[in-house]
Design a protein around this motif. Structure first.
Motif, PDB file in Angstrom:
ATOM      1  N   TYR A  28       0.833  -1.197   0.000  1.00 47.55           N
ATOM      2  CA  TYR A  28       0.000   0.000   0.000  1.00 47.55           C
ATOM      3  C   TYR A  28       0.868   1.247   0.000  1.00 47.55           C
ATOM      4  O   TYR A  28       1.876   1.308   0.695  1.00 47.55           O
ATOM      5  CB  TYR A  28      -0.933   0.000   1.220  1.00 47.55           C
ATOM      6  N   ARG A  29       0.427   2.284  -0.756  1.00 45.77           N
ATOM      7  CA  ARG A  29       1.209   3.521  -0.884  1.00 45.77           C
ATOM      8  C   ARG A  29       0.848   4.494   0.233  1.00 45.77           C
ATOM      9  O   ARG A  29       0.369   5.603  -0.014  1.00 45.77           O
ATOM     10  CB  ARG A  29       1.020   4.132  -2.281  1.00 45.77           C
ATOM     11  N   VAL A  30       1.071   4.069   1.470  1.00 42.17           N
ATOM     12  CA  VAL A  30       0.827   4.937   2.627  1.00 42.17           C
ATOM     13  C   VAL A  30       2.013   4.834   3.564  1.00 42.17           C
ATOM     14  O   VAL A  30       2.755   3.851   3.539  1.00 42.17           O
ATOM     15  CB  VAL A  30      -0.475   4.554   3.378  1.00 42.17           C
ATOM     16  N   GLY A  31       2.206   5.872   4.365  1.00 35.88           N
ATOM     17  CA  GLY A  31       3.334   5.871   5.294  1.00 35.88           C
ATOM     18  C   GLY A  31       2.999   6.638   6.560  1.00 35.88           C
ATOM     19  O   GLY A  31       1.836   6.984   6.803  1.00 35.88           O
ATOM     20  N   GLY A  32       3.991   6.889   7.379  1.00 37.02           N
ATOM     21  CA  GLY A  32       3.813   7.673   8.594  1.00 37.02           C
ATOM     22  C   GLY A  32       2.972   6.963   9.635  1.00 37.02           C
ATOM     23  O   GLY A  32       2.663   5.769   9.515  1.00 37.02           O
ATOM     24  N   ALA A  33       2.570   7.742  10.649  1.00 43.59           N
ATOM     25  CA  ALA A  33       1.768   7.188  11.735  1.00 43.59           C
ATOM     26  C   ALA A  33       0.450   6.631  11.206  1.00 43.59           C
ATOM     27  O   ALA A  33      -0.083   5.647  11.732  1.00 43.59           O
ATOM     28  CB  ALA A  33       1.500   8.274  12.781  1.00 43.59           C
ATOM     29  N   GLN A  34      -0.062   7.250  10.116  1.00 42.75           N
ATOM     30  CA  GLN A  34      -1.344   6.791   9.573  1.00 42.75           C
ATOM     31  C   GLN A  34      -1.252   5.372   9.016  1.00 42.75           C
ATOM     32  O   GLN A  34      -2.190   4.571   9.139  1.00 42.75           O
ATOM     33  CB  GLN A  34      -1.888   7.776   8.531  1.00 42.75           C
ATOM     34  N   ALA A  35      -0.102   5.022   8.451  1.00 47.71           N
ATOM     35  CA  ALA A  35       0.068   3.671   7.908  1.00 47.71           C
ATOM     36  C   ALA A  35       0.173   2.657   9.042  1.00 47.71           C
ATOM     37  O   ALA A  35      -0.394   1.557   8.966  1.00 47.71           O
ATOM     38  CB  ALA A  35       1.314   3.623   7.028  1.00 47.71           C
ATOM     39  N   VAL A  36       0.891   3.033  10.095  1.00 48.50           N
ATOM     40  CA  VAL A  36       1.011   2.146  11.255  1.00 48.50           C
ATOM     41  C   VAL A  36      -0.368   1.896  11.865  1.00 48.50           C
ATOM     42  O   VAL A  36      -0.732   0.757  12.198  1.00 48.50           O
ATOM     43  CB  VAL A  36       1.977   2.753  12.299  1.00 48.50           C
ATOM     44  N   ALA A  37      -1.169   2.971  11.973  1.00 49.89           N
ATOM     45  CA  ALA A  37      -2.517   2.829  12.529  1.00 49.89           C
ATOM     46  C   ALA A  37      -3.386   1.937  11.652  1.00 49.89           C
ATOM     47  O   ALA A  37      -4.149   1.103  12.156  1.00 49.89           O
ATOM     48  CB  ALA A  37      -3.157   4.209  12.691  1.00 49.89           C
ATOM     49  N   ALA A  38      -3.268   2.106  10.339  1.00 50.54           N
ATOM     50  CA  ALA A  38      -4.068   1.279   9.424  1.00 50.54           C
ATOM     51  C   ALA A  38      -3.712  -0.196   9.598  1.00 50.54           C
ATOM     52  O   ALA A  38      -4.585  -1.067   9.627  1.00 50.54           O
ATOM     53  CB  ALA A  38      -3.843   1.725   7.978  1.00 50.54           C
ATOM     54  N   LEU A  39      -2.422  -0.491   9.732  1.00 49.71           N
ATOM     55  CA  LEU A  39      -1.999  -1.880   9.918  1.00 49.71           C
ATOM     56  C   LEU A  39      -2.500  -2.439  11.252  1.00 49.71           C
ATOM     57  O   LEU A  39      -2.889  -3.602  11.341  1.00 49.71           O
ATOM     58  CB  LEU A  39      -0.470  -1.980   9.875  1.00 49.71           C
ATOM     59  N   TYR A  82      -5.131  -1.252  13.271  1.00 47.92           N
ATOM     60  CA  TYR A  82      -6.577  -1.271  13.485  1.00 47.92           C
ATOM     61  C   TYR A  82      -7.345  -1.792  12.275  1.00 47.92           C
ATOM     62  O   TYR A  82      -8.497  -2.190  12.396  1.00 47.92           O
ATOM     63  CB  TYR A  82      -7.067   0.134  13.867  1.00 47.92           C
ATOM     64  N   GLY A  83      -6.712  -1.771  11.121  1.00 45.16           N
ATOM     65  CA  GLY A  83      -7.411  -2.168   9.919  1.00 45.16           C
ATOM     66  C   GLY A  83      -8.305  -1.058   9.410  1.00 45.16           C
ATOM     67  O   GLY A  83      -8.741  -0.189  10.176  1.00 45.16           O
ATOM     68  N   THR A  84      -8.535  -1.059   8.102  1.00 43.24           N
ATOM     69  CA  THR A  84      -9.505  -0.147   7.487  1.00 43.24           C
ATOM     70  C   THR A  84     -10.324  -1.018   6.525  1.00 43.24           C
ATOM     71  O   THR A  84     -10.070  -2.219   6.420  1.00 43.24           O
ATOM     72  CB  THR A  84      -8.812   0.974   6.681  1.00 43.24           C
ATOM     73  N   ALA A  85     -11.264  -0.415   5.834  1.00 40.66           N
ATOM     74  CA  ALA A  85     -12.053  -1.199   4.875  1.00 40.66           C
ATOM     75  C   ALA A  85     -11.137  -1.806   3.808  1.00 40.66           C
ATOM     76  O   ALA A  85     -11.379  -2.908   3.320  1.00 40.66           O
ATOM     77  CB  ALA A  85     -13.128  -0.321   4.241  1.00 40.66           C
ATOM     78  N   THR A  86     -10.071  -1.099   3.466  1.00 37.29           N
ATOM     79  CA  THR A  86      -9.177  -1.564   2.400  1.00 37.29           C
ATOM     80  C   THR A  86      -8.047  -2.443   2.922  1.00 37.29           C
ATOM     81  O   THR A  86      -7.649  -3.408   2.265  1.00 37.29           O
ATOM     82  CB  THR A  86      -8.577  -0.348   1.661  1.00 37.29           C
ATOM     83  N   ILE A  87      -7.505  -2.091   4.068  1.00 36.09           N
ATOM     84  CA  ILE A  87      -6.342  -2.809   4.609  1.00 36.09           C
ATOM     85  C   ILE A  87      -6.778  -3.619   5.828  1.00 36.09           C
ATOM     86  O   ILE A  87      -7.135  -3.049   6.863  1.00 36.09           O
ATOM     87  CB  ILE A  87      -5.219  -1.823   5.007  1.00 36.09           C
ATOM     88  N   ALA A  88      -6.779  -4.930   5.701  1.00 42.46           N
ATOM     89  CA  ALA A  88      -7.134  -5.774   6.851  1.00 42.46           C
ATOM     90  C   ALA A  88      -6.019  -5.666   7.896  1.00 42.46           C
ATOM     91  O   ALA A  88      -4.847  -5.528   7.547  1.00 42.46           O
ATOM     92  CB  ALA A  88      -7.320  -7.220   6.403  1.00 42.46           C
ATOM     93  N   PRO A  89      -6.369  -5.721   9.186  1.00 40.51           N
ATOM     94  CA  PRO A  89      -5.346  -5.532  10.218  1.00 40.51           C
ATOM     95  C   PRO A  89      -4.352  -6.699  10.257  1.00 40.51           C
ATOM     96  O   PRO A  89      -4.656  -7.803   9.833  1.00 40.51           O
ATOM     97  CB  PRO A  89      -6.156  -5.475  11.514  1.00 40.51           C
ATOM     98  N   VAL A  90      -3.169  -6.412  10.796  1.00 33.24           N
ATOM     99  CA  VAL A  90      -2.139  -7.444  10.988  1.00 33.24           C
ATOM    100  C   VAL A  90      -1.953  -7.657  12.498  1.00 33.24           C
ATOM    101  O   VAL A  90      -2.495  -6.911  13.314  1.00 33.24           O
ATOM    102  CB  VAL A  90      -0.803  -7.020  10.345  1.00 33.24           C
ATOM    103  N   ALA A  91      -1.164  -8.666  12.842  1.00 28.93           N
ATOM    104  CA  ALA A  91      -0.937  -8.960  14.264  1.00 28.93           C
ATOM    105  C   ALA A  91       0.378  -8.383  14.769  1.00 28.93           C
ATOM    106  O   ALA A  91       0.579  -8.248  15.972  1.00 28.93           O
ATOM    107  CB  ALA A  91      -0.970 -10.466  14.495  1.00 28.93           C
ATOM    108  N   LYS A  92       1.293  -8.035  13.850  1.00 34.02           N
ATOM    109  CA  LYS A  92       2.587  -7.505  14.273  1.00 34.02           C
ATOM    110  C   LYS A  92       3.107  -6.566  13.199  1.00 34.02           C
ATOM    111  O   LYS A  92       2.859  -6.794  12.008  1.00 34.02           O
ATOM    112  CB  LYS A  92       3.579  -8.651  14.501  1.00 34.02           C
ATOM    113  N   ILE A  93       3.818  -5.514  13.616  1.00 29.12           N
ATOM    114  CA  ILE A  93       4.361  -4.533  12.673  1.00 29.12           C
ATOM    115  C   ILE A  93       5.870  -4.442  12.878  1.00 29.12           C
ATOM    116  O   ILE A  93       6.328  -4.237  14.007  1.00 29.12           O
ATOM    117  CB  ILE A  93       3.705  -3.147  12.871  1.00 29.12           C
ATOM    118  N   VAL A  94       6.620  -4.590  11.803  1.00 30.59           N
ATOM    119  CA  VAL A  94       8.083  -4.475  11.881  1.00 30.59           C
ATOM    120  C   VAL A  94       8.572  -3.453  10.867  1.00 30.59           C
ATOM    121  O   VAL A  94       7.842  -3.057   9.954  1.00 30.59           O
ATOM    122  CB  VAL A  94       8.784  -5.834  11.599  1.00 30.59           C
TER     123      VAL A  94
END
Lengths: 431, 431
Positions: free
Chosen positions: A185-196, A198-210
């Motif tokens: 996905y072409r997103v970055g910053g704190a907003q991308a971390v939040a999307a990963l 919490y999930g959004t309609a487009t981006i399903a949430p993940v269990a871990k972020i590295v």
């Protein structure tokens, strides 16, 4: 001038202590701003993500356009230089070979009482990989994060990478494909971390972020820690070279500058028992700086945070190296192996004159995501285990419960937890 | 009444989602207060630690009195009941046996090119163990934290435990001695965490801090994270029982209550495909509550957060269990082993009717420090690896550098890191 300290001087202990305590990063108080972004994406999903992307990356995109398409990734791969793709392929294969050896084994056994016990490892189901945009968009880091996840068996590896003003490094997309990334996905910053997280309609949430990022990304990772897992918070990079009079000053200077060019906050340290080598390295650094493309950054790092530490013996170097706990440790002495065996704290060790850190950064096979800022005292580089988790297994039959139950009841009662004791007693007709 | 949801009902998906999202803890905003305490101890050391101990624990102590003496620990052991000490000894031995199997092996190998690679594990040099005071001072938790550290080879295990009004549970001191703890200090709260992280004149700093605590302790651990390593931030405990019509309602009810008695925020969940069992368990819980010493706590937990989930099949239970990712999972079905094999997310699994969680809490041998609040999706229970770290090793000779160097140079240049490329090129007479 870099710091120069000598273990023969009377004030060495206090100067070394001050050196260890040097802060190389000022952490701005951005938690409030970051929290607002994270909360907004958690609450409003894609809408907030798209607004933040327009604001911070100056990129207008709708929900359908957030994800890179297969055709876009194809085109990026096409745009890459063949020699670079070949090098990325070599890196990928070597990283995979090294990391396959880290795959843990399940354990299942029956003890003398007949109790069955075990540990079972499983891959995390979905992992998010943060990749910085702009000048710090390193395809090698994509591989270093994605390949261990793939080896672990993570089914869904979701990469986020900002494309400020719509620009993206095609090598980053090529590395993602090579590394087995499932979605980009072409997103970055704190907003991308939040999307990963919490999930959004487009981006399903993940269990871990590295993955590494700027101060906002780091702050966002701290905020979502607990909701999801995170890897370490990476600080500026550092190298420690330990050398005796067999060391090649030009090669050592090149390695110190390879670290220094990363970032003005990077740190390059030489510990040596040779006055002559120390002087030669210092001269060689100056000479090499003159023709280095990123000389301004490297010079700032070397001047502000570089250090040459003179010791009476290599034994002293061992003690100092453990206190420094460097991310990268190069040993260029007559017998590097025996010195390495005595050092406890280091993220990665590079042995001998023909192993510059840059080999490990790219194609050695070991991971280049390593603990910074003295955290090698308590943590490890990224690896397959970071993408897996362990479940313990216990099975008693009636005989085993009879054997162990009374002790469990005794401890439950001693802790004031009678229902714990009863849960055993009810099965043994004891209360 | 606990929540009761049924997979046959039309609104099941939304009700299950809401259930998963239930918050069981309100996190008060105590970061500012905690930060003040941590900063004060970091700046003023023992003086601040002693002041905070007088204020929060109502205990006057000087620096020399902070540490428990060997004689005090002897006296505590003497004060303990023999049967309880025997039970603690049994627990200690079984925990050690289980955890010895987790000791990682070093790896060293030479690849087809002749490159030497490896991974080397070493123990963290010094670890701090936080033990809560008062009613949550559990000797079993001391063992669960200290024994894996001892097995890992940690040379210095420093325990802190508050003694409010001078009171201390002698079993906690006895467990510390059994677990090989090196030093014990009568301090607690954020001030104890700060002392462990920054060190004082009396307490030398550690590299990692583990162990549960109240909200101030958790906030302090978050604040010092990076300076030192920390373990997970533990939330309220939970159990999930999956049972079919072979389940014994009285035993299941006892297990649900053993969880519920911990804390009003604890959570006990039953998933079953049997309407009859669900009804029987609910009745048995009410019956058993009537005579439980901690009935008030257990009833609050069961009423507010307890849940009975009815499913059409045990296959559905697998999907729900992975979403819940319970800290503790008990499986009491006709074939628990095959069901366990299908479940990915759980901290610990207890198989069959004769394995109540309480066995694992005390004397099974596996660790009872386990991931809570759905974090079993991405993390593991405490183990030996939490007290060790891995260093990667790389060694090239001239031939290996010639083989790998050009690809490393290509990638360095592609990333705009010319000094990286040069550090290889200078050794190969290539620039």
């Amino acid at each position: 001038m870099p710091i120069r300290i000598d273990s023969r001087s009377a004030d060495f202990a206090s100067r070394f202590k001050a050196f260890l305590a040097t802060k190389r990063e000022v952490s701005a108080d951005i938690e409030t701003a970051t929290r607002a972004i994270v909360d907004d994406v958690a609450a409003r999903g894609d809408v907030a993500l798209i607004e933040a992307t327009r604001k911070f990356d100056r990129l207008s995109v709708d929900a359908a356009g957030l994800r890179f398409t297969a055709a876009e990734i194809d085109a990026a791969v096409e745009a890459c230089d063949t020699a670079t793709l070949d090098a990325l392929n070599l890196a990928r294969d070597r990283i995979e070979l090294f990391h396959r050896r880290q795959l843990p084994k399940d354990d299942r056994f029956t003890d003398a009482l007949g109790v069955e016990l075990g540990s079972r490892w499983t891959a995390i189901e979905a992992v998010g990989l943060y990749v910085p945009g702009g000048s710090a968009a390193y395809p090698s880091s994509v591989l270093m994060n994605a390949v261990p996840a793939m080896v672990a068996g993570v089914a869904r590896v979701v990469m986020v990478v900002p494309s400020p003003d719509g620009r993206i490094n095609p090598l980053v997309l090529a590395a993602a494909r090579l590394g087995g990334v499932s979605e980009i996905y072409r997103v970055g910053g704190a907003q991308a971390v939040a999307a990963l997280a919490y999930g959004t309609a487009t981006i399903a949430p993940v269990a871990k972020i590295v993955g590494p990022g700027n101060a906002y990304v780091a702050a966002a990772k701290r905020l979502v820690f607990g909701k999801v897992g995170i890897d370490m918070i990476a600080g500026p990079s550092e190298v420690l070279v330990i050398a005796d009079d067999t060391g090649n000053a030009g090669w050592i200077a090149a390695d110190l500058l390879a670290q220094a060019e990363h970032d003005a906050n990077a740190q390059s340290i030489l510990i040596t028992d040779s006055d002559a080598l120390a002087a030669d390295v210092e001269r060689a650094v100056d000479t090499q700086l003159a023709t280095l493309p990123r000389a301004d950054i490297a010079r700032a790092s070397w001047t502000d945070f570089g250090a040459i530490i003179l010791v009476r013996s290599l034994g002293e170097a061992v003690t100092l190296a453990d206190a420094i706990a460097a991310e990268h440790l190069e040993i260029m002495t007559a017998d590097p192996e025996s010195l390495a065996a005595r050092i406890r704290n280091a993220g990665a060790i590079f042995l001998g004159p023909h192993t510059p850190e840059a080999i490990g950064d790219y194609v050695g096979g070991s991971n280049h995501v390593l603990p910074t800022a003295r955290s090698a005292r308590f943590s490890s580089g990224l690896g397959v285990l970071d993408f897996m988790k362990r479940t313990s297994i216990l099975r008693c039959g009636p005989d085993q419960l009879r054997a162990l139950g009374p002790a469990a009841m005794t401890l439950g009662k001693a802790e004031g937890l009678d229902a714990h004791a009863r849960s055993v007693g009810v099965r043994l007709n004891l209360q």
